[in-house]
Design an enzyme around this catalytic site. Structure first.
Site, PDB file in Angstrom:
ATOM      1  CB  ILE A  12      42.716  29.402  33.525  1.00  0.00           C
ATOM      2  CG1 ILE A  12      41.986  30.578  34.547  1.00  0.00           C
ATOM      3  CG2 ILE A  12      41.805  29.114  32.419  1.00  0.00           C
ATOM      4  CD1 ILE A  12      42.121  31.876  33.930  1.00  0.00           C
ATOM      5  CD  GLN A  76      54.822  37.312  35.652  1.00  0.00           C
ATOM      6  OE1 GLN A  76      54.280  37.117  36.605  1.00  0.00           O
ATOM      7  NE2 GLN A  76      54.829  38.610  34.943  1.00  0.00           N
ATOM      8  CE1 TYR A 141      49.700  38.651  32.541  1.00  0.00           C
ATOM      9  CE2 TYR A 141      48.018  40.178  32.897  1.00  0.00           C
ATOM     10  CZ  TYR A 141      48.468  38.960  32.632  1.00  0.00           C
ATOM     11  OH  TYR A 141      47.462  37.814  32.571  1.00  0.00           O
ATOM     12  CG  PHE A 202      43.991  47.460  49.204  1.00  0.00           C
ATOM     13  CD1 PHE A 202      44.602  47.394  50.363  1.00  0.00           C
ATOM     14  CD2 PHE A 202      44.101  46.133  48.428  1.00  0.00           C
ATOM     15  CE1 PHE A 202      45.169  46.659  50.528  1.00  0.00           C
ATOM     16  CE2 PHE A 202      44.844  45.249  48.525  1.00  0.00           C
ATOM     17  CZ  PHE A 202      45.681  45.490  50.226  1.00  0.00           C
TER      18      PHE A 202
HETATM   19  C1  UD2 Z   1      42.971  42.144  37.808  1.00  0.00           C
HETATM   20  C2  UD2 Z   1      43.885  40.848  37.167  1.00  0.00           C
HETATM   21  C3  UD2 Z   1      45.055  41.062  36.805  1.00  0.00           C
HETATM   22  C4  UD2 Z   1      44.889  41.992  35.649  1.00  0.00           C
HETATM   23  C5  UD2 Z   1      44.124  43.144  36.050  1.00  0.00           C
HETATM   24  C6  UD2 Z   1      43.680  44.082  34.703  1.00  0.00           C
HETATM   25  C7  UD2 Z   1      43.158  38.913  38.982  1.00  0.00           C
HETATM   26  C8  UD2 Z   1      43.784  38.284  40.218  1.00  0.00           C
HETATM   27  N1  UD2 Z   1      44.068  40.095  38.620  1.00  0.00           N
HETATM   28  O1  UD2 Z   1      43.314  42.595  38.656  1.00  0.00           O
HETATM   29  O2  UD2 Z   1      45.973  40.095  36.438  1.00  0.00           O
HETATM   30  O3  UD2 Z   1      44.263  41.444  34.602  1.00  0.00           O
HETATM   31  O4  UD2 Z   1      42.975  42.561  36.607  1.00  0.00           O
HETATM   32  O5  UD2 Z   1      42.576  45.168  35.074  1.00  0.00           O
HETATM   33  O6  UD2 Z   1      42.246  38.753  38.407  1.00  0.00           O
HETATM   34  N2  UD2 Z   1      41.740  44.126  46.764  1.00  0.00           N
HETATM   35  C9  UD2 Z   1      41.160  44.501  48.254  1.00  0.00           C
HETATM   36  N3  UD2 Z   1      41.787  43.735  49.190  1.00  0.00           N
HETATM   37  C10 UD2 Z   1      42.721  42.556  48.883  1.00  0.00           C
HETATM   38  C11 UD2 Z   1      42.835  42.270  47.702  1.00  0.00           C
HETATM   39  C12 UD2 Z   1      42.508  43.226  46.285  1.00  0.00           C
HETATM   40  O7  UD2 Z   1      40.697  45.385  48.670  1.00  0.00           O
HETATM   41  O8  UD2 Z   1      43.124  41.877  49.694  1.00  0.00           O
HETATM   42  C13 UD2 Z   1      41.113  45.039  45.874  1.00  0.00           C
HETATM   43  C14 UD2 Z   1      42.160  45.444  44.695  1.00  0.00           C
HETATM   44  O9  UD2 Z   1      42.442  46.701  45.179  1.00  0.00           O
HETATM   45  C15 UD2 Z   1      40.955  46.074  43.467  1.00  0.00           C
HETATM   46  C16 UD2 Z   1      40.237  44.789  43.601  1.00  0.00           C
HETATM   47  O10 UD2 Z   1      40.100  44.013  45.052  1.00  0.00           O
HETATM   48  O11 UD2 Z   1      40.494  47.085  43.566  1.00  0.00           O
HETATM   49  C17 UD2 Z   1      40.335  43.411  42.816  1.00  0.00           C
HETATM   50  O12 UD2 Z   1      41.628  43.211  42.910  1.00  0.00           O
HETATM   51  P1  UD2 Z   1      42.274  41.805  42.305  1.00  0.00           P
HETATM   52  O13 UD2 Z   1      43.678  41.957  42.572  1.00  0.00           O
HETATM   53  O14 UD2 Z   1      41.415  40.782  42.469  1.00  0.00           O
HETATM   54  O15 UD2 Z   1      42.002  42.162  40.391  1.00  0.00           O
HETATM   55  P2  UD2 Z   1      42.381  43.479  39.670  1.00  0.00           P
HETATM   56  O16 UD2 Z   1      41.163  43.743  39.273  1.00  0.00           O
HETATM   57  O17 UD2 Z   1      43.020  44.506  40.139  1.00  0.00           O
END
Ligand code: UD2
Length: 308
Positions: A12, A76, A141, A202
């Site tokens: 970013i 972090q 975090y 997932f």
């Molecule tokens: C996001 C932020 C995290 C935190 C969080 C707060 C990112 C990268 N992460 O996590 O820092 O702020 O929001 O709620 O922006 N998934 C799959 N397959 C994969 C990877 C992920 O299915 O290979 C799914 C994961 O289980 C989730 C969704 O995709 O349901 C989004 O995952 P993510 O890691 O991009 O972001 P998130 O919302 O969990």
């Protein structure tokens, strides 16, 4: 404007630096290059790059000299890492944050904007989430970001420091390293496509997120620096998409079906996330308007190039 961007060589950060240079601002980057990369930054007469750490008070004092604004993005940023190494995460995200805050106060900078996160909300109590909804962090975090918001509020009321926390939702776009532990699902999926591997979902893929393109985030950061809004403000599109929907768009963009493997839903995964974006529009005059299809196309082109 003369802006110090901490973490300016990161994902970013580097897009924000570009947006600031575009409006004619002078920019100084402070980055420890633990995850940021010099090649993310252009060479520009108005850009100075310092190697240093927000955990080192001397580095910050040096970096903040003469600047009028601070965009504090160094952190972090891995939820996972914060669970495994909470002490380290706390040092960077709380002690480091207070170091920057104190430097802003001492040097009487006009304005500081810092990265907060949707992670402060934990499992949302209601959707869409509004900025004044209760916070329930479910990771160190998220807690650290919430503490940042409280510190910023306190410094605003005690010392009249002009500050805004920008709560990013799911940011995607070029330069998000798919191999890093904090890579978002979109950069991971595009990496799988590049490797000609199936996409791992997932759960059933019905989970939704507000995916916001990084150029829009950079635009919001610039507007936040120029505004006098205080408190916290969401940075999101206001529209959420399911993973299955996102995979369908990716598939249309590259013109073939994508193979998908389902695995168990991850512990602590939030089923749905959606953001109110009224404050973003009203206080900052910003709409994160890049169409999802366009953002994905730009990213696919950047990563796959002619292979796409
Ligand atoms: C996001 C932020 C995290 C935190 C969080 C707060 C990112 C990268 N992460 O996590 O820092 O702020 O929001 O709620 O922006 N998934 C799959 N397959 C994969 C990877 C992920 O299915 O290979 C799914 C994961 O289980 C989730 C969704 O995709 O349901 C989004 O995952 P993510 O890691 O991009 O972001 P998130 O919302 O969990």
């Amino acid at each position: 404007m003369y802006v110090l961007v901490t973490g300016g060589a990161g994902f970013i950060g580097s897009h924000s630096v570009e947006a600031l240079l575009k409006i004619g601002a002078r920019v100084r980057v402070l980055d420890n290059f633990s995850t940021g990369k010099r090649q993310n930054l252009p060479s520009h007469p108005n850009l100075e790059i310092l190697s240093g750490d927000i955990q080192d008070v001397k580095d910050i004092s040096h970096a903040v000299a003469n600047v009028t604004h601070i965009l504090h993005l160094a952190a972090q940023v891995s939820v996972q890492d914060s669970l495994v190494h909470p002490t380290k995460s706390c040092s960077i995200n709380i002690q480091g944050f207070v170091n920057v805050l104190e430097a802003a106060r001492k040097h009487q900078v006009d304005r500081m904007v810092y990265a907060s996160s949707a992670a402060v909300y934990g499992y949302p109590q209601q959707l869409p989430i509004a900025e004044d909804d209760a916070v329930h962090p479910i990771s160190p975090y998220g807690l650290e970001k919430s503490v940042n918001d409280q510190y910023a509020d306190l410094f605003h009321s005690l010392f009249n420091c002009s500050m805004l926390g920008v709560r990013y939702f799911n940011v995607y776009g070029p330069r998000q390293d798919p191999k890093s532990p904090y890579a978002g699902v979109i950069s991971k999926f595009i990496h799988f496509i590049e490797q000609q591997q199936p996409l791992t979902v997932f759960g059933d893929g019905s989970q939704t997120r507000d995916f916001v393109f990084v150029s829009d985030v950079a635009k919001a950061n610039v507007a936040a620096l120029r505004s006098d809004a205080t408190g916290v403000c969401h940075v999101a599109t206001g529209t959420s998409r399911s993973l299955l929907d996102m995979i369908q768009v990716l598939s249309t963009c590259i013109g073939r079906e994508l193979q998908v493997i389902h695995q168990d839903a991850q512990a602590g995964d939030i089923p749905h996330s959606a953001a109110h974006v009224e404050k973003l529009a009203q206080a900052l005059g910003v709409q994160c308007s890049t169409r999802f299809e366009d953002g994905l196309r730009i990213l696919l082109k950047e990563v796959l190039g002619s292979k796409g």
